[in-house]
Design an enzyme around this catalytic site. Structure first.
Site, PDB file in Angstrom:
ATOM      1  CE1 TYR A  46      -3.317   3.195   0.524  1.00 20.67           C
ATOM      2  CE2 TYR A  46      -2.742   2.795   2.813  1.00 20.67           C
ATOM      3  CZ  TYR A  46      -3.535   3.403   1.677  1.00 20.67           C
ATOM      4  OH  TYR A  46      -4.227   4.789   2.080  1.00 20.67           O
ATOM      5  CG  ASN A  71      -2.348   5.909  -3.208  1.00 23.09           C
ATOM      6  OD1 ASN A  71      -3.701   5.983  -3.617  1.00 23.09           O
ATOM      7  ND2 ASN A  71      -2.146   5.362  -1.930  1.00 23.09           N
ATOM      8  CG  ASP A 126      -3.726   2.051  -3.502  1.00 25.41           C
ATOM      9  OD1 ASP A 126      -3.362   2.688  -4.451  1.00 25.41           O
ATOM     10  OD2 ASP A 126      -4.589   2.624  -2.664  1.00 25.41           O
TER      11      ASP A 126
END
Length: 256
Positions: A105, A148, A146
């Site tokens: 993440y 981002n 993820d």
DNA sequence: ATGGCGAGACAATCTCGA
């Protein structure tokens, strides 16, 4: 056929019914979750194990937290790239199929130039150095999560509006490109060159209905693993209905 | 330009996400 999924669930406990239904429906070999938003002791181990799945977890109260849910047991190799990182953002495992799997993440970054942006950039650099020191390009490695970061403008619903905004800035994209130079291939782009395939849509402004989204949930693989990747798709249906996550699962299949 | 939605912590509104 080995099915590998990445999904930012935005709270495992708030999304438990959906996660269980997903495991029943898709029967993935590996379900990599981000944003558990719970401490280890609050992770719903029983509900997951009742469905015949193991969980390798790295939780944290309220924020962050990652898990790898798998049919076959895994050996946990690492938690976090940087042992000094206070946020639970990465778990890496050795699978029973001869490949290693990293679930991450990546920090959000908040806004370009902020303190959190500097943390994001440093985190990505640390990730590159860590991967470089523990794996070779000739190893079978799958790196999901993820990120981002929308890798390029095809991954953004309105590239002009998002130009130099967080997730799309040249600095973030350069840091991602540098990380990928260890030998990681975007498996989605092996199969699909189109624009408008997204994995996240804002809860606000009817963004999903208008397909105003970003592709930031990504599945990378080293060449020996990428060459075995047969398909990548976004499970858009999971974004519909009651209480969805703002991210949809991304599902890849491999001939491991 | 702003805020909008959702979750957690905590106990009325905050922070944070993307």
């Amino acid at each position: 056929m080995v099915k590998v999924v990445t999904w930012n669930v935005n709270s495992i406990n708030s999304r438990l019914d959906r996660v269980k239904a997903f495991l029943d429906r898709e029967s993935p070999d590996f379900l990599c979750l981000q944003e558990l938003k719970c401490a280890d002791e609050k992770y719903p181990h029983e509900a997951i194990s009742e469905l015949g799945y193991h969980s390798a977890i790295f939780g944290q109260k309220a924020y962050n937290g990652v898990a790898i849910i798998s049919k076959k047991p895994v050996e946990t190799l690492f938690r976090n790239f940087d042992p000094k990182d206070e946020a639970s953002r990465m778990i890496a495992v050795r699978t029973a199929y001869g490949f290693d799997l990293i679930n991450a993440y990546v920090p959000n970054g908040q806004s370009v130039g902020s303190e959190k942006y500097a943390y994001k950039m440093a985190w990505l650099k640390q990730a590159k150095q860590f991967i470089q020191s523990h794996w070779k390009t000739s190893d079978k490695l799958v790196f999901v999560g993820d990120f981002n970061i929308a890798p390029d403008d095809r991954d953004v619903y309105d590239p002009v509006a998002w130009k130099e905004h967080i997730h799309c800035s040249a600095g973030e994209r350069a840091a991602l490109t540098d990380l990928l130079s260890v030998g990681l291939i975007d498996t989605h782009r092996m199969h699909d060159q189109s624009t408008g395939v997204f994995s996240w849509w804002d809860y606000r402004e009817l963004s999903f209905a208008r397909n105003k989204g970003l592709r930031i949930d990504l599945i990378y693989a080293t060449p020996p693993a990428a060459s075995l990747c047969r398909s990548v798709k976004v499970d858009r249906d999971e974004r519909r209905g009651e209480k969805p996550s703002d991210h949809a699962p991304v599902i890849a299949t491999f001939d491991f």
